[in-house]
Design an enzyme around this catalytic site. Sequence first.
Site, short mmCIF file in Angstrom:
data_model
loop_
_atom_site.label_atom_id
_atom_site.label_comp_id
_atom_site.label_asym_id
_atom_site.label_seq_id
_atom_site.Cartn_x
_atom_site.Cartn_y
_atom_site.Cartn_z
N SER A 177 0.81 -1.22 0.00
CA SER A 177 0.00 0.00 0.00
C SER A 177 0.84 1.27 0.00
CB SER A 177 -0.88 -0.01 1.26
OG SER A 177 -1.42 1.27 1.48
N GLU A 221 0.16 3.66 1.67
CA GLU A 221 0.21 4.11 3.07
C GLU A 221 1.59 3.90 3.67
OE1 GLU A 221 -2.97 6.15 3.84
OE2 GLU A 221 -2.01 5.39 5.64
N TYR A 256 -1.70 -0.02 10.69
CA TYR A 256 -1.96 -0.66 9.39
C TYR A 256 -0.74 -0.53 8.47
CZ TYR A 256 -3.70 -0.99 4.56
OH TYR A 256 -3.85 -1.29 3.23
P1 NAP Z 1 -11.46 -4.59 1.63
O1 NAP Z 1 -12.62 -4.25 0.75
O2 NAP Z 1 -11.45 -4.08 3.03
O3 NAP Z 1 -11.35 -6.19 1.66
C1 NAP Z 1 -10.53 -6.85 2.59
C2 NAP Z 1 -10.72 -8.34 2.46
O4 NAP Z 1 -9.90 -9.00 3.43
C3 NAP Z 1 -12.16 -8.80 2.72
O5 NAP Z 1 -12.46 -9.85 1.83
C4 NAP Z 1 -12.08 -9.33 4.14
O6 NAP Z 1 -13.04 -10.31 4.44
C5 NAP Z 1 -10.69 -9.96 4.11
N1 NAP Z 1 -10.16 -10.24 5.44
C6 NAP Z 1 -10.17 -9.44 6.53
N2 NAP Z 1 -9.62 -10.08 7.58
C7 NAP Z 1 -9.28 -11.32 7.15
C8 NAP Z 1 -8.70 -12.45 7.77
N3 NAP Z 1 -8.39 -12.45 9.06
N4 NAP Z 1 -8.48 -13.55 7.03
C9 NAP Z 1 -8.82 -13.57 5.71
N5 NAP Z 1 -9.39 -12.54 5.08
C10 NAP Z 1 -9.61 -11.42 5.78
O7 NAP Z 1 -10.09 -4.15 0.96
P2 NAP Z 1 -9.77 -3.76 -0.56
O8 NAP Z 1 -9.99 -2.29 -0.74
O9 NAP Z 1 -10.44 -4.72 -1.48
O10 NAP Z 1 -8.19 -3.96 -0.59
C11 NAP Z 1 -7.61 -5.22 -0.92
C12 NAP Z 1 -6.19 -5.28 -0.39
O11 NAP Z 1 -5.42 -4.24 -0.96
C13 NAP Z 1 -6.07 -5.10 1.12
O12 NAP Z 1 -4.97 -5.87 1.56
C14 NAP Z 1 -5.73 -3.62 1.28
O13 NAP Z 1 -5.04 -3.41 2.50
C15 NAP Z 1 -4.87 -3.41 0.06
N6 NAP Z 1 -4.86 -2.06 -0.51
C16 NAP Z 1 -6.04 -1.46 -0.83
C17 NAP Z 1 -6.03 -0.20 -1.41
C18 NAP Z 1 -7.29 0.50 -1.80
O14 NAP Z 1 -7.23 1.72 -2.07
N7 NAP Z 1 -8.43 -0.20 -1.90
C19 NAP Z 1 -4.79 0.42 -1.68
C20 NAP Z 1 -3.62 -0.24 -1.34
C21 NAP Z 1 -3.66 -1.51 -0.77
P3 NAP Z 1 -14.53 -9.90 4.96
O15 NAP Z 1 -15.32 -9.58 3.73
O16 NAP Z 1 -14.96 -11.14 5.66
O17 NAP Z 1 -14.37 -8.71 5.86
N1 GDD Z 2 -12.38 7.16 6.34
C1 GDD Z 2 -12.48 8.49 6.47
N2 GDD Z 2 -13.62 9.01 7.04
N3 GDD Z 2 -11.47 9.28 6.03
C2 GDD Z 2 -11.62 10.62 6.14
C3 GDD Z 2 -12.77 11.20 6.70
C4 GDD Z 2 -13.82 10.35 7.17
O1 GDD Z 2 -14.83 10.80 7.67
N4 GDD Z 2 -12.62 12.55 6.64
C5 GDD Z 2 -11.44 12.81 6.09
N5 GDD Z 2 -10.81 11.63 5.78
C6 GDD Z 2 -9.47 11.51 5.21
C7 GDD Z 2 -8.55 10.58 6.00
O2 GDD Z 2 -8.02 11.24 7.16
C8 GDD Z 2 -7.49 10.27 4.94
O3 GDD Z 2 -6.51 11.29 4.92
C9 GDD Z 2 -8.29 10.32 3.62
O4 GDD Z 2 -9.55 10.93 3.93
C10 GDD Z 2 -8.53 8.95 3.01
O5 GDD Z 2 -9.08 8.11 4.01
P1 GDD Z 2 -9.65 6.64 3.63
O6 GDD Z 2 -10.62 6.74 2.53
O7 GDD Z 2 -10.08 6.01 4.91
O8 GDD Z 2 -8.39 5.89 3.00
P2 GDD Z 2 -6.85 5.82 3.46
O9 GDD Z 2 -6.07 6.65 2.49
O10 GDD Z 2 -6.69 6.07 4.88
O11 GDD Z 2 -6.53 4.27 3.22
C11 GDD Z 2 -6.98 3.62 2.02
O12 GDD Z 2 -5.97 3.70 1.03
C12 GDD Z 2 -4.76 3.02 1.35
C13 GDD Z 2 -3.79 3.23 0.17
O13 GDD Z 2 -3.18 4.46 0.27
C14 GDD Z 2 -7.31 2.17 2.38
O14 GDD Z 2 -7.91 1.55 1.29
C15 GDD Z 2 -6.06 1.39 2.73
O15 GDD Z 2 -6.38 0.01 2.91
C16 GDD Z 2 -5.06 1.55 1.59
O16 GDD Z 2 -3.88 0.85 1.86
#
Ligand code: NAP
Ligand code: GDD
Length: 378
Positions: free
Chosen positions: A167, A169, A190
């Site tokens: 990520s 992050e 995280y």
């Molecule tokens: P998400 O919607 O939160 O999905 C997370 C998945 O992980 C869900 O299927 C969840 O299952 C499963 N999970 C949680 N705890 C688990 C456990 N103990 N054992 C097995 N599975 C488990 O996340 P996403 O946005 O699709 O992201 C996919 C991956 O990419 C994650 O690793 C995330 O950290 C990473 N990532 C995401 C982003 C982004 O912007 N979306 C960016 C960078 C990296 P349940 O449905 O049962 O909760």
């Molecule tokens: N969730 C949330 N809720 N975020 C908020 C809010 C709120 O009410 N208000 C402002 N934010 C700001 C957060 O402080 C952060 O700076 C930004 O919006 C994005 O927050 P999220 O959408 O929760 O995503 P994230 O950037 O913290 O994390 C996501 O992206 C990562 C990749 O950079 C997640 O998908 C992570 O799993 C992923 O790794």
Amino acid sequence: MAARPGGRRCLALRCPREREADPRSNSQSPIQAKINSMPRALITGCTGQDGSYLTEFLLAKGYDVHGLKRRASSLNTDRLDHIYQDVHEAGARFFLHYADLTDGSSLATLLYDLRPDEIYNLGAQSHVKVSFEIPEYTADVVACGTLRLLEAMRRTGVQCHFYQASSSEMFGSTPPPQDEATPFHPRSPYACAKVFGHNITVNYRESYGLHASSGILFNHESPRRGETFVTRKITRAVAHIKHGLQHKLYLGNLEARRDWGYAPDYIRAMWLMLQQETAGDFAIGTGEAHTVREFVELAFAHAGLDWKDYVEVDARYFRPAEVDFLCANPSHARRVLGWEPTVTFQELVRIMVDADCAEVDRQLAGGISAVRPEAAHV
Ligand code: NAP
Ligand code: GDD
């Protein structure tokens, strides 16, 4: 373990990697031999946003897809219901198996039984703010879960290509643009856990020669995004406000900047990484960043609303340590994978607002008159 599928007519669109002999079978029927020629993928986190898109993507490419599903007291496969196939159906190519990233033996058993060609490790407690509240659990799933999976790969000797969902992050407070060579400065439990997951993936590649790649993905969104991530929280609120079902939207830091892309584009990048001869690390993002405030403005404007009438800042949504500015330099991925995003920021906002408005229309047509209360404070 689910029975192996039979009677399939789909064609694999690429050559599967050569399979090692299965020590448990002495001979193969012609149909079994055909089954064994299909590329087979195992996905952790297949019930999540990315996992559901990846499942669709791989099925369309002719793969057999095996998803890891953790036990929950109620059904949590909403994102997959439209592609669910009953295992009793002839030609079924999508299977769910109970396992958990916190349970190493379940992972090793799955690997041994399935012998996948490709493993996509997407499972995670993926919410940054929540990770401050459940840091040990987050580290167990995100950091140790990755190690358990890699160790299962090594110990079972299953020859496959491995994808780690790293990520942006991890960059934390290191200023943009960020790419594969940028130092990490994680700002949450995280992100710290993801740094471990990333480093252990590199370490297993270097130590044991595993084909293990790490995709350092910047934020990617879609109508399937979890409801407590900021983009979806905003677009759902817009839809509810538009229909008179909600009056205010409470947010945290409006000045944070993110490089937001469209999730299906990022799925393609994951798959491309595992098709390379050599494993590696790839930063995946659009190269364009916007503030949360800009997202809010555009989303409300698309619905004909002025955001200033509805949005209030509530400090409870601030994080103990914030990541202020993430923006990718995706040139390595462009050059090596030929990867490009196809959806602009403006299009992404429109897609998400339109999807949430359509969902509210659908619910109202079905007689639902109240918004599901926001259960989380994140
Ligand atoms: P998400 O919607 O939160 O999905 C997370 C998945 O992980 C869900 O299927 C969840 O299952 C499963 N999970 C949680 N705890 C688990 C456990 N103990 N054992 C097995 N599975 C488990 O996340 P996403 O946005 O699709 O992201 C996919 C991956 O990419 C994650 O690793 C995330 O950290 C990473 N990532 C995401 C982003 C982004 O912007 N979306 C960016 C960078 C990296 P349940 O449905 O049962 O909760
Ligand atoms: N969730 C949330 N809720 N975020 C908020 C809010 C709120 O009410 N208000 C402002 N934010 C700001 C957060 O402080 C952060 O700076 C930004 O919006 C994005 O927050 P999220 O959408 O929760 O995503 P994230 O950037 O913290 O994390 C996501 O992206 C990562 C990749 O950079 C997640 O998908 C992570 O799993 C992923 O790794």
